[in-house]
Design an enzyme around this catalytic site. Structure first.
Site, mmCIF file in Angstrom:
data_model
loop_
_atom_site.group_PDB
_atom_site.id
_atom_site.type_symbol
_atom_site.label_atom_id
_atom_site.label_comp_id
_atom_site.label_asym_id
_atom_site.label_seq_id
_atom_site.Cartn_x
_atom_site.Cartn_y
_atom_site.Cartn_z
ATOM 1 N N ASN A 196 41.416 29.571 48.615
ATOM 2 C CA ASN A 196 42.390 30.290 49.442
ATOM 3 C C ASN A 196 43.540 30.735 48.552
ATOM 4 O OD1 ASN A 196 43.151 31.213 52.126
ATOM 5 N ND2 ASN A 196 44.783 29.687 52.059
ATOM 6 N N LYS A 197 44.508 31.378 49.147
ATOM 7 C CA LYS A 197 45.632 31.925 48.395
ATOM 8 C C LYS A 197 46.253 30.867 47.493
ATOM 9 C CE LYS A 197 46.616 35.356 48.589
ATOM 10 N NZ LYS A 197 46.040 36.397 47.723
ATOM 11 N N ARG B 26 37.205 43.356 45.378
ATOM 12 C CA ARG B 26 37.853 42.036 45.340
ATOM 13 C C ARG B 26 36.748 41.001 45.193
ATOM 14 N NH1 ARG B 26 42.975 41.531 47.865
ATOM 15 N NH2 ARG B 26 43.092 39.536 46.761
ATOM 16 N N GLN C 285 53.114 37.676 51.306
ATOM 17 C CA GLN C 285 52.386 37.843 52.568
ATOM 18 C C GLN C 285 52.973 36.976 53.673
ATOM 19 O OE1 GLN C 285 50.933 37.262 49.551
ATOM 20 N NE2 GLN C 285 48.882 38.160 49.436
ATOM 21 N N ARG D 170 44.042 43.504 53.418
ATOM 22 C CA ARG D 170 43.796 42.235 52.737
ATOM 23 C C ARG D 170 43.513 41.174 53.794
ATOM 24 N NH1 ARG D 170 46.856 39.948 55.565
ATOM 25 N NH2 ARG D 170 46.709 38.109 54.257
ATOM 26 N N GLY D 171 43.052 40.016 53.327
ATOM 27 C CA GLY D 171 42.552 38.992 54.227
ATOM 28 C C GLY D 171 41.044 39.073 54.262
ATOM 29 N N ALA D 172 40.374 37.942 54.029
ATOM 30 C CA ALA D 172 38.920 37.957 53.825
ATOM 31 C C ALA D 172 38.139 38.646 54.949
ATOM 32 C CB ALA D 172 38.427 36.530 53.600
ATOM 33 N N ASP E 237 39.328 32.095 51.941
ATOM 34 C CA ASP E 237 38.604 33.261 51.448
ATOM 35 C C ASP E 237 37.161 32.928 51.091
ATOM 36 O OD1 ASP E 237 40.468 35.856 50.666
ATOM 37 O OD2 ASP E 237 41.587 34.005 50.918
#
Length: 358
Positions: free
Chosen positions: A256-257, A96, A205, A54-56, A246
């Site tokens: 973003n998150k 995603r 996270q 995970r993570g763009a 993201d």
């Protein structure tokens, strides 16, 4: 600074070796460090969807390697392999929806593929492109770390206190991290007093990944529940909120998150600076504003269990994964192409015309 960061490099999330993709299973951290091997594009798509990776930026890198695996299988199967490969493109793209780096990386792979006429060159050329995407992200991390650290130095009086959210570190990228790259660089330069990390529910996270990364690097760090952020801004002398992204739209809105938007609102209220750190591959000039972003929502079941036990079982849960922070709440966007202060559409367009600084 480059040499200092390289000297303390400790964590990687993605490896490509012997014609296979290896991913550190981030669902198991920090208790277990388990590497999983992937040999097929469909497996990589599932790993992205299921948050093994995970993570763009990391998602984009993994997808690029996944396409290499898909091309290998399609070539071995024979027939119209290019048409068959479209199914792998589609499956990876659907894994995603919010992180634009995924689509950017696959578009680079598609463009490289379109230039190839000799089937004998395809695998080598696609592998070189994927490796290049991976290496380029690592270099971008180093550049952004330097630029963000210099911003902190510019505004520094006493050592700074930072709040961060989710995980924008080595685990989310091909290198040292975006937001955490800046934090690491500032720590190495003696510019940081302390870092507060939001736990970042429901996948934690911040608690599982960011706190683990920073503590392992010797950065003074404390974990807090997400709801404590505004209180900490008021009482703990926080001077910077530093996050990743993201997707950034043409006007400077930042996806973003979930929880990032409220941090930006609270940062403005408390008079502290809000920095977004992301490679230029995160900037989507095709979207005018954050209203145009498809924001992922995951199953409400992620919120309805605690330690494997159901809670509020008869109540529906809403589980948006991302939110959008309006550009007018952002003080700086830091990319490998340079820094934008108070972002808007004109500044973003000018930035995207520049060459990389590294």
């Amino acid at each position: 600074m480059r040499e200092q960061l390289l000297a303390v490099e400790r964590v990687q999330a993605i490896e490509w070796r012997d014609g296979a993709l290896y991913l550190l299973d981030q669902r198991l951290l920090p208790h277990r460090q388990t590497w999983l091997r992937f040999d097929h594009a469909a497996e990589v798509a599932d790993a992205i969807r299921d948050m093994v990776v995970r993570g763009a930026p990391a998602i984009g890198i993994a997808a690029a390697y996944g396409l290499v695996l898909g091309a290998r299988a399609r070539l071995q199967a024979g027939g119209d392999w290019r048409e068959a490969l479209e199914a792998d493109f589609a499956r990876l793209e659907q894994s995603r929806p919010t992180a634009v780096n995924l689509f950017w990386a696959l578009q680079r792979m598609r463009e490289r593929l379109a230039r190839l006429k000799d089937d004998g060159e395809v695998l080598g050329q696609l592998e070189a492109e994927a490796v290049g995407i991976h290496a380029s992200d690592r270099e971008a991390n180093l550049t952004m770390a330097q630029l963000g650290m210099e911003l902190i130095r510019k505004h520094q009086g006493n050592p700074q206190v930072v709040l961060t959210h989710c995980n924008a570190g080595a685990l989310a990228t091909g290198g040292f991290g975006t937001a955490l790259g800046v934090i690491r660089a500032a720590h190495l330069e003696g510019l940081l007093e302390h870092v507060y990390v939001d736990e970042t529910r429901p996948w934690l996270q911040g608690a599982r990944l960011t706190a683990w990364e920073l503590a392992g690097d010797g950065v003074p760090v404390s974990l807090n529940v997400d709801a404590a952020a505004a209180h900490l801004m008021k009482t703990k002398g926080i001077t910077w909120v530093i996050v990743g992204a993201d997707r950034i739209t043409a006007n400077g809105d930042v996806a973003n998150k979930i929880g990032t938007y409220q941090l930006a609102v609270n940062a403005m209220h408390h008079g502290m600076r809000f920095m977004v750190v992301a490679p230029s591959s995160t900037i989507d000039m095709s979207l005018e504003s954050g209203d145009d972003i498809l924001l992922e929502e995951r199953s409400g079941s992620e919120l309805l269990e605690v330690a494997g036990q159901p809670v509020a079982a008869d109540v529906p849960a809403v589980n948006p994964v991302f939110d959008v922070t309006p550009a007018d709440l952002v003080d700086y966007i830091v990319t490998e192409k340079g820094v934008i202060e108070r972002p808007d559409s004109t500044k973003l367009a000018q930035l995207m015309c520049r060459k990389r600084l590294h």
